[in-house]
Motif scaffolding. Structure first.
Motif, PDB file in Angstrom:
ATOM      1  N   VAL A 180       0.821  -1.284  -0.109  1.00 47.99           N
ATOM      2  CA  VAL A 180      -0.027  -0.027  -0.021  1.00 47.99           C
ATOM      3  C   VAL A 180       0.841   1.092   0.103  1.00 47.99           C
ATOM      4  CG1 VAL A 180      -1.534   1.280   1.678  1.00 47.99           C
ATOM      5  CG2 VAL A 180      -2.077  -1.125   1.171  1.00 47.99           C
ATOM      6  N   ALA A 181       1.783   1.148   0.615  1.00 45.10           N
ATOM      7  CA  ALA A 181       2.996   2.376   0.750  1.00 45.10           C
ATOM      8  C   ALA A 181       3.292   2.576  -0.636  1.00 45.10           C
ATOM      9  CB  ALA A 181       3.816   2.134   1.875  1.00 45.10           C
ATOM     10  N   TYR A 182       4.019   1.592  -1.448  1.00 44.74           N
ATOM     11  CA  TYR A 182       4.724   1.776  -2.284  1.00 44.74           C
ATOM     12  C   TYR A 182       3.959   2.102  -3.766  1.00 44.74           C
ATOM     13  CZ  TYR A 182       9.101   1.409  -0.052  1.00 44.74           C
ATOM     14  OH  TYR A 182      10.058   1.975   0.595  1.00 44.74           O
ATOM     15  N   GLU A 183       2.524   1.637  -3.637  1.00 41.40           N
ATOM     16  CA  GLU A 183       1.729   1.770  -4.838  1.00 41.40           C
ATOM     17  C   GLU A 183       1.891   3.327  -5.301  1.00 41.40           C
ATOM     18  OE1 GLU A 183      -2.180  -0.030  -4.525  1.00 41.40           O
ATOM     19  OE2 GLU A 183      -1.165  -1.965  -5.055  1.00 41.40           O
ATOM     20  N   ILE A 184       1.741   4.072  -4.305  1.00 42.79           N
ATOM     21  CA  ILE A 184       1.656   5.476  -4.279  1.00 42.79           C
ATOM     22  C   ILE A 184       2.829   6.116  -5.264  1.00 42.79           C
ATOM     23  CG2 ILE A 184       1.254   7.671  -3.394  1.00 42.79           C
ATOM     24  CD1 ILE A 184       0.191   5.848  -0.769  1.00 42.79           C
ATOM     25  N   PRO A 185       4.203   5.913  -4.954  1.00 39.01           N
ATOM     26  CA  PRO A 185       5.224   6.593  -5.468  1.00 39.01           C
ATOM     27  C   PRO A 185       5.233   5.788  -7.026  1.00 39.01           C
ATOM     28  CG  PRO A 185       5.988   5.353  -3.714  1.00 39.01           C
ATOM     29  CD  PRO A 185       4.714   5.436  -3.435  1.00 39.01           C
ATOM     30  N   LEU A 186       4.889   4.411  -7.030  1.00 40.09           N
ATOM     31  CA  LEU A 186       5.011   3.608  -8.346  1.00 40.09           C
ATOM     32  C   LEU A 186       4.084   4.437  -9.299  1.00 40.09           C
ATOM     33  CD1 LEU A 186       5.926   1.221 -10.079  1.00 40.09           C
ATOM     34  CD2 LEU A 186       3.714   0.093  -8.985  1.00 40.09           C
ATOM     35  N   GLY A 187       2.872   4.688  -9.108  1.00 41.60           N
ATOM     36  CA  GLY A 187       1.772   5.164  -9.623  1.00 41.60           C
ATOM     37  C   GLY A 187       2.083   7.006 -10.117  1.00 41.60           C
ATOM     38  N   ILE A 188       2.737   7.365  -9.120  1.00 41.39           N
ATOM     39  CA  ILE A 188       2.986   8.739  -9.386  1.00 41.39           C
ATOM     40  C   ILE A 188       4.138   8.936 -10.136  1.00 41.39           C
ATOM     41  CG2 ILE A 188       3.545  11.017  -8.500  1.00 41.39           C
ATOM     42  CD1 ILE A 188       1.857  10.299  -5.962  1.00 41.39           C
ATOM     43  N   SER A 189       5.236   8.070 -10.156  1.00 40.58           N
ATOM     44  CA  SER A 189       6.374   8.292 -10.743  1.00 40.58           C
ATOM     45  C   SER A 189       6.158   7.988 -12.206  1.00 40.58           C
ATOM     46  CB  SER A 189       7.487   7.505 -10.364  1.00 40.58           C
ATOM     47  OG  SER A 189       7.052   6.191 -10.257  1.00 40.58           O
ATOM     48  N   LEU A 190       4.947   7.055 -12.496  1.00 37.71           N
ATOM     49  CA  LEU A 190       4.972   6.563 -13.915  1.00 37.71           C
ATOM     50  C   LEU A 190       4.108   7.556 -14.519  1.00 37.71           C
ATOM     51  CD1 LEU A 190       3.844   3.014 -14.059  1.00 37.71           C
ATOM     52  CD2 LEU A 190       5.505   4.046 -15.157  1.00 37.71           C
ATOM     53  N   LEU A 233      12.884   6.493  -9.155  1.00 40.38           N
ATOM     54  CA  LEU A 233      11.988   6.093  -7.926  1.00 40.38           C
ATOM     55  C   LEU A 233      10.976   4.948  -8.377  1.00 40.38           C
ATOM     56  CD1 LEU A 233      10.483  10.053  -7.549  1.00 40.38           C
ATOM     57  CD2 LEU A 233      12.084   8.464  -6.086  1.00 40.38           C
ATOM     58  N   PHE A 234      10.751   5.140  -9.550  1.00 40.23           N
ATOM     59  CA  PHE A 234       9.951   3.920 -10.035  1.00 40.23           C
ATOM     60  C   PHE A 234      10.637   2.570 -10.047  1.00 40.23           C
ATOM     61  CE2 PHE A 234       9.517   0.884 -13.953  1.00 40.23           C
ATOM     62  CZ  PHE A 234       8.209   0.806 -13.671  1.00 40.23           C
ATOM     63  N   PHE A 235      11.825   2.447 -10.064  1.00 40.98           N
ATOM     64  CA  PHE A 235      12.666   1.100 -10.115  1.00 40.98           C
ATOM     65  C   PHE A 235      12.503   0.849  -8.398  1.00 40.98           C
ATOM     66  CE2 PHE A 235      16.381  -1.632  -9.836  1.00 40.98           C
ATOM     67  CZ  PHE A 235      15.976  -2.565 -10.818  1.00 40.98           C
ATOM     68  N   ILE A 236      13.033   1.880  -7.751  1.00 35.71           N
ATOM     69  CA  ILE A 236      12.697   1.500  -6.153  1.00 35.71           C
ATOM     70  C   ILE A 236      11.425   0.911  -5.834  1.00 35.71           C
ATOM     71  CG2 ILE A 236      12.963   2.496  -3.975  1.00 35.71           C
ATOM     72  CD1 ILE A 236      14.748   4.357  -5.078  1.00 35.71           C
ATOM     73  N   ALA A 237      10.308   1.719  -6.274  1.00 36.53           N
ATOM     74  CA  ALA A 237       8.901   1.233  -5.896  1.00 36.53           C
ATOM     75  C   ALA A 237       8.739  -0.111  -6.505  1.00 36.53           C
ATOM     76  CB  ALA A 237       8.130   2.234  -6.769  1.00 36.53           C
ATOM     77  N   ILE A 238       9.163  -0.759  -7.805  1.00 38.79           N
ATOM     78  CA  ILE A 238       8.869  -2.146  -8.137  1.00 38.79           C
ATOM     79  C   ILE A 238       9.581  -3.039  -7.462  1.00 38.79           C
ATOM     80  CG2 ILE A 238       8.171  -1.139 -10.550  1.00 38.79           C
ATOM     81  CD1 ILE A 238      10.795  -2.266 -11.715  1.00 38.79           C
ATOM     82  N   LEU A 239      10.842  -2.515  -7.058  1.00 35.27           N
ATOM     83  CA  LEU A 239      11.694  -3.619  -6.134  1.00 35.27           C
ATOM     84  C   LEU A 239      10.739  -3.873  -4.751  1.00 35.27           C
ATOM     85  CD1 LEU A 239      15.187  -2.329  -5.979  1.00 35.27           C
ATOM     86  CD2 LEU A 239      14.340  -4.530  -6.951  1.00 35.27           C
ATOM     87  N   ALA A 240      10.124  -2.845  -4.341  1.00 43.25           N
ATOM     88  CA  ALA A 240       9.037  -3.015  -2.953  1.00 43.25           C
ATOM     89  C   ALA A 240       8.044  -3.810  -3.377  1.00 43.25           C
ATOM     90  CB  ALA A 240       9.032  -1.464  -2.429  1.00 43.25           C
ATOM     91  N   GLU A 241       7.284  -3.364  -4.768  1.00 40.97           N
ATOM     92  CA  GLU A 241       6.004  -3.980  -5.079  1.00 40.97           C
ATOM     93  C   GLU A 241       6.295  -5.756  -5.342  1.00 40.97           C
ATOM     94  OE1 GLU A 241       2.698  -2.828  -5.847  1.00 40.97           O
ATOM     95  OE2 GLU A 241       3.589  -1.530  -4.431  1.00 40.97           O
ATOM     96  N   THR A 242       7.351  -5.969  -5.790  1.00 42.51           N
ATOM     97  CA  THR A 242       7.536  -7.169  -6.412  1.00 42.51           C
ATOM     98  C   THR A 242       8.335  -8.066  -4.991  1.00 42.51           C
ATOM     99  OG1 THR A 242       9.507  -6.570  -7.201  1.00 42.51           O
ATOM    100  CG2 THR A 242       7.579  -7.188  -8.546  1.00 42.51           C
ATOM    101  N   LYS A 243       8.440  -7.409  -3.684  1.00 42.70           N
ATOM    102  CA  LYS A 243       9.103  -8.070  -2.742  1.00 42.70           C
ATOM    103  C   LYS A 243      10.355  -8.486  -2.932  1.00 42.70           C
ATOM    104  CE  LYS A 243       5.479 -11.180  -2.681  1.00 42.70           C
ATOM    105  NZ  LYS A 243       4.643 -10.756  -3.882  1.00 42.70           N
ATOM    106  N   TYR A 355      10.060   9.575   1.633  1.00 45.24           N
ATOM    107  CA  TYR A 355      10.894  10.499   0.617  1.00 45.24           C
ATOM    108  C   TYR A 355      10.267  10.255  -0.591  1.00 45.24           C
ATOM    109  CZ  TYR A 355      14.049  10.677   4.642  1.00 45.24           C
ATOM    110  OH  TYR A 355      14.673  11.231   5.775  1.00 45.24           O
ATOM    111  N   LEU A 356       9.914   8.980  -1.178  1.00 48.15           N
ATOM    112  CA  LEU A 356       9.609   8.515  -2.439  1.00 48.15           C
ATOM    113  C   LEU A 356       8.441   9.233  -2.790  1.00 48.15           C
ATOM    114  CD1 LEU A 356      10.459   4.787  -3.007  1.00 48.15           C
ATOM    115  CD2 LEU A 356      11.788   6.815  -3.232  1.00 48.15           C
ATOM    116  N   THR A 357       7.318   9.553  -1.946  1.00 48.94           N
ATOM    117  CA  THR A 357       6.196   9.680  -2.315  1.00 48.94           C
ATOM    118  C   THR A 357       6.453  11.703  -2.632  1.00 48.94           C
ATOM    119  OG1 THR A 357       5.234   8.360  -1.151  1.00 48.94           O
ATOM    120  CG2 THR A 357       3.731  10.115  -1.784  1.00 48.94           C
ATOM    121  N   PRO A 358       6.904  12.276  -1.742  1.00 45.89           N
ATOM    122  CA  PRO A 358       7.082  13.630  -2.023  1.00 45.89           C
ATOM    123  C   PRO A 358       8.130  13.791  -3.215  1.00 45.89           C
ATOM    124  CG  PRO A 358       7.626  13.163   0.324  1.00 45.89           C
ATOM    125  CD  PRO A 358       7.305  11.794  -0.344  1.00 45.89           C
ATOM    126  N   LEU A 359       8.881  12.870  -3.319  1.00 51.86           N
ATOM    127  CA  LEU A 359       9.844  13.364  -4.493  1.00 51.86           C
ATOM    128  C   LEU A 359       9.477  12.999  -5.691  1.00 51.86           C
ATOM    129  CD1 LEU A 359      13.530  11.640  -3.306  1.00 51.86           C
ATOM    130  CD2 LEU A 359      12.744  14.041  -3.821  1.00 51.86           C
TER     131      LEU A 359
END
Lengths: 385, 210
Positions: A180-190, A233-243, A355-359
């Motif tokens: 839930v936390a990393y879906e936000i930066p993932l979507g926003i960076s895309l 940011l996208f790459f960090i977020a997908i690392l978290a999304e794919t565990k 960090y990721l979401t504001p960035l």
């Protein structure tokens, strides 16, 4: 509207190759509605086979990469450099005893791996195998992929809860919080490449970056300087999304045994792994589409030049390019896994929210301002598509 | 009658009803009728299961069927954006948070008291019944005709159309931005209230007076 239209998620601008092929060879005595149903069946079959092969190659690659990073060879016995190892593993997993722990919620326990795998299989429906060969040219392609992959969480939480084990439950809780936390930066960076491309459609985004021998890929700073930070940011977020490590907290083996899949074994356990590798590949392909030119490569250029846009050679070259780009991303993720130590769960949360979401928001704002005020006046604007 | 048998009878009845609905849909309107019946059965069956199940976590999981079914209904109405948003927000976001909250909540043992069940049924069921009857009376049943303009061409769910309609037509954008601001304020306030004070984090803070 038929079920076929439904499954292909209505708006289709392109052609559905399988459907047309089948309609062409259909004998007269077969009713019309058989064609879309058969097409759906074939499409599901191709997707399943594709995901299986991706996952098998992924597990082999992971073990080889891990081995070579740690100065050993990895699997070497089965086939040349162990390339048949995934098949041996698959047979072993199929033959294993199918266990359900005592006190587990049986229905949910059985359902969970199916939901996890189904989510990534559904997302694969939007993955175009080649510019002219896809199952559904969805106008909101990336939105569809994000929506479908987000349901993985429910399957993982279901697995963790129904296992009746504290390790599983801890893993599931971490997964829920983390995703839930990393879906936000993932979507926003895309949103940054989506803004520049002006489309959610994967094929259109790829079309917008062709020409100029890769100089018009969205990741380059001369297209938009906010694109590169957005990709990081996208790459960090997908690392978290794919565990994946360093964010593999849900299955952290040194503290939680195997997290949400502690109690699973055999073929059900392998479903989780198939999902993991398929999701890694899918997210990498999304990154390739939105930042690294999609189908574009020298090979695709030559194929288009010498054999033409409509030729089979061009389609194969473009599809192969995409697979190579996808696996380049997967390799990067593996490299990071075997290089970086795991972070703590509170660090994961802090990184995601603080960090990721504001960035990512700053990136969107900057990219938008650049596109509106600066981009029309750039001297090299005429060369960009 | 013991719990297990009751459970089995309930699920058998639910499955039978869903099958009947699918058959009726297929007979009434072919493929789209079948799809509608399937999604409607998922929506209603999920909500019935959510109420029936004794375990709160199972109830929460049953909601997944409801949300997915609603997304399917949106898809049948050719509103793909809504369908995907439904799955992304409700299944991927809200349900995950709901499960998180449910797992951290101790079970409420007074849940099965007859008075509470009766009061709840009257409070929620009464208005729902009135609303349902009203909708049933005013609805146009079984209308078959040409789809609305632009739908059949697949333009209806496209992102561009939504964006253009959103920005131009009736200036929904102001209302949308206002709602976003209100939500952000609520979120910040919730974080502020839920946040622990610095004194709570220090173990010795309370003992200083002794």
């Amino acid at each position: 509207m038929t079920l076929a239209g439904l499954a292909a998620s209505v708006p289709q601008h392109g052609t559905n190759a399988i459907n047309e092929l089948l309609a062409g060879v259909k004998p007269d005595f077969v009713p019309v509605w058989v064609v879309p149903l058969t097409a759906i069946g074939i499409a599901i079959g191709i997707t399943l086979a594709f995901v299986s092969v991706i996952a098998m190659f992924g597990t082999w690659l992971e073990r080889k990469v891990a081995g070579h990073i740690q100065c050993r060879y990895g699997p070497m016995r089965v086939g040349w450099h162990g390339w048949l190892q995934p098949i041996a593993d698959g047979v072993k997993l199929l033959l294993k005893e199918d266990m359900v722990p005592l006190g587990a919620d049986r229905v949910l326990y059985v359902l969970a791996p199916a939901i996890v795998l189904a989510s990534v299989l559904a997302a694969m429906a939007a993955y175009p195998l080649a510019p002219g060969f896809f199952f559904a040219d969805i106008d909101l392609g990336i939105f569809f992929i994000l929506a479908m992959t987000s349901t993985t969480t429910i399957g993982v939480v279901m697995a963790g809860w129904s296992s009746n084990s504290k390790w599983s439950l801890y893993g599931a809780m971490r997964e829920a919080a983390q995703v839930v936390a990393y879906e936000i930066p993932l979507g926003i960076s895309l949103l940054v490449p989506i803004m520049v491309a002006g489309s959610f459609n994967l094929l259109e985004v790829s079309r917008g970056q062709t020409g100029l021998w890769g100089m018009s890929w969205y990741v380059w700073p001369w297209v938009n300087p906010f694109m590169l930070p957005a990709f990081v940011l996208f790459f960090i977020a997908i690392l978290a999304e794919t565990k994946r490590a360093p964010f593999d907290l849900p299955e952290a083996e040194s503290e939680l045994v195997a997290g949400f899949m502690t109690e699973y074994s055999g073929i059900r356990w392998s479903f989780f792994f198939m999902e993991e590798y398929a999701a890694m590949f899918l997210y990498s392909v999304v990154g390739a589409f939105f930042f690294f030119g999609g189908f574009e490569s020298p090979l695709t250029h030559f194929a288009a030049k010498f054999a033409g846009d409509g030729s089979v050679l061009y389609q194969v070259a473009a599809g192969g390019t995409l697979i190579v780009k996808g696996f380049a991303g997967v390799f990067l993720m593996m490299w990071l896994r075997w290089t970086l130590p795991r972070v703590r769960i509170d660090q994961v949360m802090t990184l995601g929210y603080k960090y990721l979401t504001p960035l990512a928001l700053v990136c969107v704002l900057g990219a938008g301002l650049w596109e509106v005020f600066l981009a029309p006046h750039l001297p090299w604007r005429q060369y960009l598509p | 009658m013991n719990e297990g048998a009751l459970q089995r009878i309930f699920y058998a009845a639910l499955g039978l009803l869903a099958l009947l609905a699918c058959g009726a849909g297929l007979a009434a309107a072919g493929g789209s009728g079948l799809a509608f019946a399937l999604f409607a059965a998922m929506t209603l069956g999920g909500s019935v299961m959510c109420i029936w199940e004794r375990s709160v976590v199972r109830s929460a999981f049953a909601l997944m069927a409801t949300f997915t079914g609603v997304a399917g209904l949106f898809l049948l109405l050719e509103a793909d954006f809504l369908a995907m948003a439904q799955i992304l927000i409700y299944v991927g976001g809200i349900l995950a948070l709901l499960l998180f909250a449910v797992m951290l909540t101790p079970p409420d043992l007074g849940e099965r008291k007859l008075t509470r069940i009766l009061a709840g049924t009257l409070l929620v069921g009464g208005p729902a019944l009135v609303l349902g009857v009203q909708v049933a009376r005013t609805a146009n049943w079984f209308v078959r005709g040409a789809p609305l303009d632009g739908r059949a061409q697949g333009e209806f769910g496209s992102a561009e159309r939504i964006g253009v309609g959103f920005l131009a037509a009736d200036q929904y954008v102001v209302a949308f931005e206002l709602a976003a601001v209100v939500l952000t304020v609520a979120l910040v306030a919730a974080v502020y209230i839920a946040r622990r004070k610095k004194a709570d984090l220090e173990p010795d803070a309370g003992r200083e007076g002794n």
